[in-house]
Design an enzyme around this catalytic site. Sequence first.
Site, PDB file in Angstrom:
ATOM      1  N   GLY A 497       0.814  -1.211   0.000  1.00 37.26           N
ATOM      2  CA  GLY A 497       0.000   0.000   0.000  1.00 37.26           C
ATOM      3  C   GLY A 497       0.846   1.257   0.000  1.00 37.26           C
ATOM      4  N   GLY A 499       3.015   2.363  -2.072  1.00 38.21           N
ATOM      5  CA  GLY A 499       3.133   3.078  -3.343  1.00 38.21           C
ATOM      6  C   GLY A 499       4.412   2.834  -4.095  1.00 38.21           C
ATOM      7  N   SER A 500       5.207   1.866  -3.655  1.00 33.19           N
ATOM      8  CA  SER A 500       6.486   1.614  -4.329  1.00 33.19           C
ATOM      9  C   SER A 500       6.277   1.261  -5.803  1.00 33.19           C
ATOM     10  CB  SER A 500       7.244   0.488  -3.623  1.00 33.19           C
ATOM     11  OG  SER A 500       6.415  -0.655  -3.470  1.00 33.19           O
ATOM     12  N   ALA A 538      11.444  -1.244   7.134  1.00 26.43           N
ATOM     13  CA  ALA A 538      12.658  -0.476   7.420  1.00 26.43           C
ATOM     14  C   ALA A 538      12.820   0.802   6.591  1.00 26.43           C
ATOM     15  CB  ALA A 538      13.914  -1.347   7.252  1.00 26.43           C
ATOM     16  N   GLY A 744      14.173   7.068   2.149  1.00 22.05           N
ATOM     17  CA  GLY A 744      12.855   6.569   2.527  1.00 22.05           C
ATOM     18  C   GLY A 744      12.156   7.424   3.579  1.00 22.05           C
ATOM     19  N   VAL A 745      10.804   7.287   3.647  1.00 24.87           N
ATOM     20  CA  VAL A 745      10.040   8.039   4.648  1.00 24.87           C
ATOM     21  C   VAL A 745       8.798   7.247   5.073  1.00 24.87           C
ATOM     22  CG1 VAL A 745       8.617   9.347   3.000  1.00 24.87           C
ATOM     23  CG2 VAL A 745       9.292  10.418   5.171  1.00 24.87           C
ATOM     24  N   GLY A 746       8.824   5.949   4.856  1.00 29.10           N
ATOM     25  CA  GLY A 746       7.637   5.149   5.129  1.00 29.10           C
ATOM     26  C   GLY A 746       7.244   5.069   6.596  1.00 29.10           C
ATOM     27  N   GLU A 747       8.233   4.969   7.468  1.00 30.10           N
ATOM     28  CA  GLU A 747       7.915   4.810   8.901  1.00 30.10           C
ATOM     29  C   GLU A 747       7.837   6.140   9.630  1.00 30.10           C
ATOM     30  OE1 GLU A 747      10.391   1.261  10.553  1.00 30.10           O
ATOM     31  OE2 GLU A 747      11.503   2.297   8.969  1.00 30.10           O
TER      32      GLU A 747
END
Lengths: 808, 273, 161
Positions: A497, A499-500, A538, A744-747
Amino acid sequence: MLETENRESLRQVGRSPERHDIEDKLTGAAVYASDMDMPGMLHAQVKRSPHARARILRVDVSRAERLPGVRAILTGADLDYRLGLYVVDKDILAKNEVRHFGEAVAAVAADTLVIARQAVDLIEVEYEVLPPILTARDALAPGAPLVHPDLGKYSYIEAVFSPQPGTNIANLTRCRKGDIDKGFAEATWIVEREYTNPSVQHVPMETHVVIAQWKTGDRVELWTSAQSPFTVRDLFCHAFNLPLSNVHVSIPNVGGGFGGKAGIHLEPLIACLSRKAGGRPVKLQATREEEFSLLPCRSGLTYRIKTGVLADGRIIAQKMEMFWDAGAYADYAVNVTRASGYSASGPYEIPNAWVDAYTVYTNKVYGTAYRGFGHVEFFWGLERHMELVAQTIGMDPLEFRRLNLLRPGSITLTGEKITEHTGDVRKCLDSVAASIGYGELTAEEKAREARTGFKIGKGVATLHKAPAMPSNTATAVVVKMNGDGTVLVNVGLTEIGQGSTTAFAQIAAERLGFPLNKVRVTVEKDTDRDPYDWQTVASKGLILTGNAVILACQDLLAKAYELAGQALRANPCDLDHDGEKVFVRHNPDHSVKFSQLALGYAFPDGSGIGGPLIGVGRYIAQGLTNLNKETGQGLPALDWTYGAHGVVAEVNPTTGQYHILKIASAYDVGKAINPELIRGQCIGGMVQGLGTALCEGYIYDQQGHLLNPSFTDNKIPTTKDLPDEIECIIVERAQLDGPYGARGVGEHPMISVAPALGNAIRQATGAELTHMPIRAEDVWRAMNRHDPVETWAAKTPAGSDRTIHAAK
Amino acid sequence: MLHQFNYLAPRTRAELHGVLAAEGPAACLLAGGTDLLVNIRAGFMKPRVVVDAKKVEGFSGLSWSEREGLVIRAGVTINQILRDARTSIDFPLLVACGRDLASHQLRNRATVVGNIVNASPGADMTPALLCLRAHVTISSKRGEREVPLKAFFKGVKRTVLARDEVVDRIVVPAASKGARGDYFKLKRINGHDLGIVGVALCVDRDGELRVGVSACAPVPLLIEGLDADAPADEVVAAVMAAINPITDVRASKEYRRHMVEYFVRRLLDEVRS
Amino acid sequence: MKINVTINGAAYEREVPEHVTLLRFLREYVGLAGTKEGCGGGECGACTVILDGRAVNACLVLAAEVDGATLRTIEGEAVNGEHSELQKAFSRRHAVQCGYCTPGMVMSARALIERNPKPSVEEIKEGLEGNFCRCTGYVQIIEAVLEATGQPAANQEGSHA
């Protein structure tokens, strides 16, 4: 960044095209594991322990076995495999002993779900109930009963973890920098306090679902809702001692993961049921109640911080003790402890630092990976503590933070040197502070206070996180050209979900120089078809796999040029291309279409050369090292993403009810590949962080029963819980080794929401909150200096959770 | 549902009464299903037959008569109440209560009658219905009887209904038309949640002040007979004397008491301004 | 028992056990798997469908109750292979991430728009209160509904600092 092209000329990267993975999600056509049916499929149900700690005296399946339609039953006695990502401490079904409320003790596969449920109800289990250990403090007390008496006999990853046999400590992570005693001796001020968080649930909208088929020759098919097909396959084969090529894992669309679907969970149990049922496929879909207590949660944390500060406000020393209440099994919790341990001081410069981080076993639902990997939990304490220190020494909390932020040349806890390109935490902090008008109320805000009688306060908090991953994490990508010149990209990184899929399509289109509609990235994952990726966890997917996408595209183009060179009788170095064709740069009419090259090239006389164009790219994290087990020194961080939140909160001083008028969040993402995707992570993560702050948390009674095992009393935010104003700010200090400079900025959007809110509430009312969540009643109690409510089973190890020492 | 049961949909009152008398404790009544199906799924109720009340003739519809008042029949959903123009004008307290009940989807199914029959101590519609002096018409094979709502509840999830009885309708008397007042509900989030406490206050045309409180005792409470001009402290004292909240996972009794007082004072301010 | 029901304009007749919920009926007896189970207890809204014109949680309705009724599910939202304006707006505004809440969310939004063609932000929040989303944080969903109803929100794409 991997690419050194002029960033102003980017055509795909930096825009926000519509997502590539949602057409079927919008029509209901997207298939999730729960939608899948296999021929001959059976349905599974699980019998779970009603006790937090008990000996299993007797399990009688005879009545269940006799029920027509039952095809297989398993109990702990039937299975001799041990599982464990880092410490191998868990049986597939409880044997001899149950260690948490909701633990699986038996499982049934039957023709229908109704029969499976009836069979489970017919299984009789006799328990000898034992008194459970429910807090880290009780677990660490001398003479405490041991959740795992055999801890000393379990195998574990010795290079990284340090279980302490004979105790309830599954791991101890240490970090030592400088000389802590000398640092405190030099300090003018010493401030110490403890902060707590309960366990919370990931609450993916789709619960865990597995379909498993154990075929002849020990070949296993798994269809699962999970965050990596390769992790599932590799852990499965490790547990059952099978060659990797025996097991095939497919992942369809995934209805959210948030870390709860990382690693491996129900797959081994359901596969064993299939084996027992003669190889028929077996499906289990966890109910929402099972999601709360059969599946794991996020560990609780007690974080004790002691900070020494010089007269001018600079931090000179900090001692940090983390007690992770990890529940009954080590799972990911030991690694959460490690990753938090080396990050524990946040984006601040600490010349002398001491970290002791413990993973503690208790008789509760166990902790696994959860978005932020410990950082949401410990930043609550850390950023509330920075506020306290500033208040104590009489400095403005924003100025105190600015003074102590990491900057180029700073050394981190593990000995890593910060550079110009690590990221701009100061800009993140300054942006949010400006956005909320930190430091004073506007005329409008003052008028609002006068009109409502409510108090308005403003608070900030910083955050940072590096990917918690093995130092040699790798990924690969395959780009295949179709006969019409379009490309198909096979990526092992799972779309859950985030968006990668779309980001990689943009990166591929950019590198290839193709229009976006010529690139398709596959959504479903398959270990037989896709190239290896470690896991979607991660916040490392964009960097590592993004780079691999670029390299695969480069490889594809190189092969296309080589073939085109032959077709055109030209030197590859004289060639160029556009979205349709390869041409000679100094004679552009002399060209050959990609569609003519894609499957090999045929000369006019019909003879063929070359072959299907396939580009391969692989990328591995470079220059990272393990951490020294005694000192915590090493290079664990692929990259650091910094961020900050600013919160304007309005509090009813009579009731403690509060509302967020505005939240501003800033992240240094290096380069925004797709700004609207980032906004989706920013807001989605913030709201999930808000849930953790507002209302989420497991509540146990004194016997260890989970009192809120469903949505009735385990609330999550709805549309009506949003702040009035939400601002997302993107900072771009390029990550030199990231795809087009991205990191990255997912978490990160989840981290530090709670302390920013806690700081704003304190600023508005003086209420000092050290526990989470922050319910209206908690604010009321804190404002009125009443004792906090002890319903979260979070007694602190040191016995006091509001210890403050001020000037020496 | 994994629990198996039969489904009956009687068409007339006689049929309904007959089924209930015949099946006894093995039968459960189904209106909106938002409590019953949740209870069956959780294993708290294991009926052999589920009897759908929605298709019974005379069991649907919201109507008004000057003689009787507002008649809320068994099948009337919360959203029907919220959509009804007359109810919004004449009985705004009902709308205030209904608006904050669960979510839109649940309000399309949950019925007012079901809410009181389920008899949760925190039943959302009860503070308003109690304040408005609603009474309940109960029917069975043996005929009809009427019970004031304040006498309808006997304990946690227990009412005066006999096994074979069904609530035919709730009536809000015409005398309560135009009663002024409002309702506050304490929740853990702004989104849909149970009531930690719920307080309704109204002043009727005759100048009597009444307060309805949910989730502060085993049953929903009515504090009545107060004067519309009574001092705030007196109203608060009367309400505090009546309530007996507990500490549970949702809130402590101290906070519940604090919030009930807060709500009463705010409701008084509102109705008097 | 035998039930007859109209779903997305098409007539269906099925034999179904009386204890089966509408949610299971749609997924297992009719083969429309777009409607999802998120909690089974009416809290999360993932199973939202439109029953006789009103949005309901299918997990708390019995199949037996819908004999003679008219239903709309997510599969009926796109017509002739083309997304509706609502679905297009969801796509443009990135209102979908993992997609599991999406069928229920779209149905709730569809029901909202039918009873209120130009809902305000507050009305949208109220109308979608019963639909959990763990991924998006709701804002882009609200923006999608505003856009679909001719009230596009100002572009709030993340500002650059």
